[in-house]
Write an enzyme that holds these catalytic residues in place. Structure first.
Site, PDB file in Angstrom:
ATOM      1  N   ARG A  88       0.873  -1.248   0.126  1.00 34.62           N
ATOM      2  CA  ARG A  88       0.082  -0.074   0.012  1.00 34.62           C
ATOM      3  C   ARG A  88       0.852   1.308   0.003  1.00 34.62           C
ATOM      4  O   ARG A  88       1.738   1.369   0.341  1.00 34.62           O
ATOM      5  CB  ARG A  88      -0.850   0.093   1.218  1.00 34.62           C
ATOM      6  N   HIS A  89       0.297   2.300  -0.680  1.00 32.44           N
ATOM      7  CA  HIS A  89       1.018   3.509  -0.592  1.00 32.44           C
ATOM      8  C   HIS A  89       1.307   3.821   0.785  1.00 32.44           C
ATOM      9  O   HIS A  89       0.768   3.638   1.847  1.00 32.44           O
ATOM     10  CB  HIS A  89       0.618   4.557  -1.276  1.00 32.44           C
ATOM     11  N   GLY A  90       2.391   4.810   1.070  1.00 28.00           N
ATOM     12  CA  GLY A  90       2.406   5.355   2.323  1.00 28.00           C
ATOM     13  C   GLY A  90       1.715   6.677   2.811  1.00 28.00           C
ATOM     14  O   GLY A  90       0.827   6.836   2.286  1.00 28.00           O
ATOM     15  N   GLY A 355      -0.019  -0.303  -4.554  1.00 30.14           N
ATOM     16  CA  GLY A 355      -1.314   0.231  -4.910  1.00 30.14           C
ATOM     17  C   GLY A 355      -2.103   0.850  -3.505  1.00 30.14           C
ATOM     18  O   GLY A 355      -1.509   1.397  -2.669  1.00 30.14           O
TER      19      GLY A 355
END
Ligand SMILES: *[C@@H]1O[C@H](CO)[C@@H](O)[C@H](O)[C@H]1NC(C)=O
Ligand SMILES: *[C@@H]1O[C@H](CO)[C@@H](O)[C@H](O)[C@H]1NC(C)=O
Ligand SMILES: *[C@@H]1O[C@H](CO)[C@@H](O)[C@H](O)[C@H]1NC(C)=O
Ligand SMILES: *[C@@H]1O[C@H](CO)[C@@H](O)[C@H](O)[C@H]1NC(C)=O
Ligand SMILES: *[C@@H]1O[C@H](CO)[C@@H](O)[C@H](O)[C@H]1NC(C)=O
Length: 464
Positions: A88-90, A355
């Protein structure tokens, strides 16, 4: 403990409240180690808006530390041959619609809040600094999240994430086209470049929304869940139920605002302002003082319920919408396994895919991970306190699914980690099963789970 004491006390006069708060605060500070001093007591209830560190607290001491006992191969005679990391994005800014909710509640507090709540002066002095154009963008902490994860993965898989494999194009990057994902990918690559001192090189990545944003194009998901209020009726019921009503009243009492003016949106605005200020700036803001831990558990459950019914086990299509990603993963694992068996070099040694929570949670669900024995509903909050489906642990910023293959004397073995912690796939004995046994376990999905079919609107197969 705090959560047990406060509710009863809040029934009494407001000046008692501030005394108890001070008592609670001083006992909290007295027992807290220095590294905890700036951490709100609510931090582990922030759900999908929580820090990755809450899932792995040892990172607070050393952000590049790995748990070497969790990073072991199946046996010393096994060699790692492949890693897929789906991430997952930050950490990011709130999205524009949420920023509008923050404005609304902030202005209510500024104009209406009154009384002797001890943090009221700090709340009134707090300056709104979020702007709509920040709309979900990656923040500096989010870039650091990915840089550091990359460097920990090098330590965990030193023979796979190598300079030679990077420059030899055996490490592939795929990302959602959303700016926060692209920037997370760049930060991840930056972490690798720093580690290997390959500053000048340009690393490539591919945008692939069909793979990383399948939720946008799965008609059945969009129509029956995303746009359908009935799909989340358990969430609506819980948010109108007695537990949440109590949180709203306590919040209204603290601020001396009429009950009618403190809505569910207001509760979420205040709670997630505490979360944003903490994850983005590292600040324990006065917003965090509006809730005790008992409140936080209720707001956390509301968030978990929403994830459960929109992305998790609540509806069959939620997980099935990730069939395309499931097949992408297993096609690659099978290709690697057959290359290993026939003594050919592995062509794709590391795959990094970046994602969203909407990408990863459906896939974890499809794999059958974090499944509780009973559904999460509007009426079972008390019996679900020990639930497995806890998004603060499963799906914080930079949440990741790591799938590794090993060449072992008795065949190819697979290990799965979620947020760098080993997990055992349901139905399989132990954390390092033979890949052939994994394929047997997921036989039904491997021979079905066709994206186009499950996402068709009028398709009985996709129904629950
Ligand atoms: C490290 O991993 C082992 C095995 O998974 C686990 O039992 C242990 O609790 C972990 N240690 C920390 C500090 O998280
Ligand atoms: C992220 O990436 C976009 C391009 O995709 C760029 O314009 C932007 O400046 C980057 N940084 C942030 C913080 O969004
Ligand atoms: C990036 O892509 C270009 C064009 O496809 C290719 O020539 C180059 O070798 C690639 N470089 C890396 C480091 O992946
Ligand atoms: C508070 O609620 C009342 C009743 O719904 C409404 O008339 C009033 O405008 C609200 N005040 C604010 C500041 O939102
Ligand atoms: C489900 O129930 C079984 C048997 O009672 C128990 O062993 C297991 O831990 C439970 N799983 C969860 C996730 O609560």
């Amino acid at each position: 403990m705090v959560g047990k004491v406060l509710p009863a006390v809040f029934l009494s006069a407001a000046f008692h409240v501030s005394i108890v708060y001070l008592a609670v605060l001083s006992s909290y500070c007295a027992t807290a180690t220095p590294r905890d001093a700036g951490i709100p007591a609510l931090a582990r209830y922030f759900n999908t808006k929580g820090r990755y560190e809450e899932a792995n607290p040892y990172l607070l001491d050393d952000i590049l530390a790995i748990n070497s006992s969790a990073a072991k191969p199946p046996s010393p005679t096994c060699t790692p041959v492949h890693l897929t990391a789906i991430i997952r994005h930050g950490t990011r800014f709130p999205t524009a619609p949420n920023i509008r909710k923050l404005y609304k509640f902030h202005s209510l507090v500024k104009t209406e809040a009154d009384g002797d709540f001890s943090f009221l002066p700090q709340l009134k002095a707090w300056k709104m600094w979020y702007k709509e154009e920040m709309d979900g963008r990656l923040v500096a902490k989010g870039r650091a999240d990915h840089r550091h994860l990359a460097q920990r993965l090098v330590k965990t898989f030193p023979s796979l994430l190598t300079k030679e494999n990077l420059l030899g194009l055996r490490v592939k990057f795929t990302t959602s086209s959303k700016h926060r994902c692209v920037n997370s990918t760049l930060a991840f690559q930056q972490g690798l470049k720093e580690h290997f001192s390959i500053e000048g090189e340009h690393l490539n990545f591919t945008l692939n929304d069909a793979l990383m944003r399948f939720f946008d194009t799965c008609a059945r998901l969009v129509e029956t869940v995303e746009k359908n209020k009935k799909a989340v009726e358990e969430v609506t019921r819980f948010n109108r139920g007695p537990e949440m009503k109590r949180v709203q009243e306590k919040l209204a009492d603290r601020l001396q605002i009429p009950y009618a003016n403190v809505t569910m949106d207001g509760v979420e605005a205040a709670f997630y302002l505490c979360a944003y200020e903490f994850t983005i700036l590292g600040v324990n803001s006065p917003w965090c003082q509006l809730f005790d831990e008992a409140d936080a558990q209720v707001v956390e459950y509301s968030g978990d319920l929403k994830q459960y019914w929109k992305k998790g086990f609540g509806h069959d299509i939620n997980s099935k919408s990730s069939c395309v990603l499931f097949h992408d993963l297993f096609n690659r694992l099978s290709a690697v396994a057959s290359q290993v068996r026939s003594d050919q070099p592995v062509s794709e040694v590391v795959t990094v895919q970046i994602g969203h929570a909407e990408t990863l949670l459906p896939l974890l669900t499809l794999l059958g991970l974090f499944k509780d024995n009973t559904s999460l509903t509007s009426i079972n909050f008390p019996s679900q306190l020990g639930r497995a489906f806890r998004c603060g642990q499963i799906m914080p910023y930079t949440a990741n699914l790591l799938v590794a293959l090993y060449d072992c004397p008795d065949g190819v073995r697979l290990q799965v980690r979620v947020n760098e912690k080993p997990v055992t796939l349901p139905g399989l004995a132990g954390p390092s099963p033979l890949y052939e046994d994994v394929k047997k376990q997921y036989h039904q999905l491997l021979t079905g789970c066709d994206q186009d079919t499950v996402c068709q609107l009028n398709n009985l197969q996709g129904q629950n």
